[in-house]
Design a protein around this motif. Structure first.
Motif, PDB file in Angstrom:
ATOM      1  N   LYS A  95     -35.068 -84.616  34.033  1.00  0.00           N
ATOM      2  CA  LYS A  95     -34.820 -83.107  34.156  1.00  0.00           C
ATOM      3  C   LYS A  95     -34.607 -82.993  32.927  1.00  0.00           C
ATOM      4  N   PRO A  96     -34.417 -81.444  32.874  1.00  0.00           N
ATOM      5  CA  PRO A  96     -34.807 -81.040  31.827  1.00  0.00           C
ATOM      6  C   PRO A  96     -32.984 -81.830  31.258  1.00  0.00           C
ATOM      7  N   ILE A  97     -32.999 -80.709  29.385  1.00  0.00           N
ATOM      8  CA  ILE A  97     -31.954 -81.246  28.837  1.00  0.00           C
ATOM      9  C   ILE A  97     -30.677 -79.670  30.224  1.00  0.00           C
ATOM     10  N   ASP A  98     -29.559 -80.213  29.597  1.00  0.00           N
ATOM     11  CA  ASP A  98     -28.847 -79.199  29.714  1.00  0.00           C
ATOM     12  C   ASP A  98     -28.031 -78.432  29.452  1.00  0.00           C
ATOM     13  N   GLY A  99     -27.736 -78.619  28.191  1.00  0.00           N
ATOM     14  CA  GLY A  99     -26.859 -77.731  26.905  1.00  0.00           C
ATOM     15  C   GLY A  99     -27.470 -78.600  26.023  1.00  0.00           C
ATOM     16  N   ALA A 100     -26.745 -77.437  24.450  1.00  0.00           N
ATOM     17  CA  ALA A 100     -27.337 -77.387  23.452  1.00  0.00           C
ATOM     18  C   ALA A 100     -26.379 -77.121  22.576  1.00  0.00           C
ATOM     19  N   ILE A 101     -24.747 -77.709  22.148  1.00  0.00           N
ATOM     20  CA  ILE A 101     -23.473 -77.836  21.605  1.00  0.00           C
ATOM     21  C   ILE A 101     -23.769 -77.714  20.626  1.00  0.00           C
ATOM     22  N   TYR A 102     -24.064 -76.954  19.975  1.00  0.00           N
ATOM     23  CA  TYR A 102     -23.613 -76.814  18.319  1.00  0.00           C
ATOM     24  C   TYR A 102     -22.718 -76.616  17.546  1.00  0.00           C
ATOM     25  N   PHE A 103     -22.193 -76.967  16.867  1.00  0.00           N
ATOM     26  CA  PHE A 103     -21.127 -76.597  15.950  1.00  0.00           C
ATOM     27  C   PHE A 103     -20.853 -76.292  14.658  1.00  0.00           C
ATOM     28  N   LYS A 104     -20.311 -74.738  14.684  1.00  0.00           N
ATOM     29  CA  LYS A 104     -20.809 -74.014  13.902  1.00  0.00           C
ATOM     30  C   LYS A 104     -19.207 -74.063  12.650  1.00  0.00           C
ATOM     31  N   VAL A 105     -19.841 -74.385  11.402  1.00  0.00           N
ATOM     32  CA  VAL A 105     -18.747 -75.103  10.167  1.00  0.00           C
ATOM     33  C   VAL A 105     -19.636 -73.890   8.754  1.00  0.00           C
ATOM     34  N   SER A 106     -18.579 -73.483   8.046  1.00  0.00           N
ATOM     35  CA  SER A 106     -19.037 -72.848   6.948  1.00  0.00           C
ATOM     36  C   SER A 106     -19.570 -73.648   5.839  1.00  0.00           C
ATOM     37  N   GLU A 107     -20.630 -73.487   4.521  1.00  0.00           N
ATOM     38  CA  GLU A 107     -21.299 -74.832   4.045  1.00  0.00           C
ATOM     39  C   GLU A 107     -20.410 -75.083   3.459  1.00  0.00           C
ATOM     40  N   LYS A 108     -19.327 -74.594   3.171  1.00  0.00           N
ATOM     41  CA  LYS A 108     -17.823 -75.144   2.205  1.00  0.00           C
ATOM     42  C   LYS A 108     -17.140 -76.023   2.795  1.00  0.00           C
ATOM     43  N   VAL A 109     -16.989 -76.024   4.216  1.00  0.00           N
ATOM     44  CA  VAL A 109     -16.284 -76.818   4.965  1.00  0.00           C
ATOM     45  C   VAL A 109     -17.357 -78.180   5.700  1.00  0.00           C
TER      46      VAL A 109
END
Ligand code: AMP
Length: 185
Positions: A106-120
């Motif tokens: 089966k295909p993937i269920d989801g893609a979890i993206y952790f958004k952080v700034s470049e500085k962090v």
């Protein structure tokens, strides 16, 4: 369940991936860790990947695609997994879908993206002591993340599989947000 984790260097992928695997009772496939192990053991893959990893460059797609194919053929991951560090390019994202199809999975269920700034991103990497966490190498990895990995967010968004998480929150709040968003898959 099959999930992938996306995020730049220092976004907290590793920490959250480990927790989420425990929570969902699915195996973790950390591509970065597997590459570092292969380098330490000086396997064929390790020798090939080493110069790229040391410079913060991406290992060529063909090598990565074949490596992931071999990993997904193993029996421990036949019922689901969480993959950290792959895909990192549009080509890898497409190939992952083809691969699952080819394997009759089966295909993937989801893609979890952790958004952080470049500085962090930079300050978190500088706090760790990985060999590829030297400032100029971190900078290169961040640059590649924007150039090569950010475009694949659209790929998953279009397929309604993208879960964007604010990765700058405290760890427990990040976890809360992941669980909230997983309900919508
Ligand atoms: P990570 O632990 O995920 O930050 O990965 C460490 C390093 O391994 C990266 O900077 C790349 O050199 C290499 N690497 C990991 N995953 C991939 C991938 N999907 N494609 C190409 N190179 C990768």
């Amino acid at each position: 369940m099959k999930l992938i984790i996306l995020g730049g260097p220092g976004a907290g992928k590793g920490t959250q991936a480990q927790w989420l695997c425990g929570y969902l009772q699915i195996p973790l496939i950390s591509i970065g860790d597997l590459l570092r192990e292969a380098i330490a053991a000086q396997t064929e893959l390790g020798q090939e990947a080493q110069p790229y990893v040391e410079k913060g460059e991406l290992v060529p797609d063909e090598t990565m695609i074949e490596f992931v194919r071999q990993r997904l053929l193993m029996s421990d991951v036949s019922d689901g997994w969480l993959m950290d560090g792959y895909p990192r390019t549009a080509f890898q994202a497409e190939e992952l879908d083809f691969l699952l199809d080819d394997l009759g999975q089966k295909p993937i269920d989801g893609a979890i993206y952790f958004k952080v700034s470049e500085k962090v991103s930079i300050s978190r990497c500088l706090e760790r002591s990985r060999q590829d966490d030297r400032r100029e190498i971190i900078q290169r990895r961040i640059e590649l993340f924007y150039q090569r990995t950010i475009p694949i967010l659209e790929y998953y968004e279009y397929r309604q599989k993208l879960l964007t998480i604010d990765g700058e929150q405290p760890v427990t709040q990040v976890q809360q947000q992941i669980l909230e968003k997983l309900k919508f898959l």
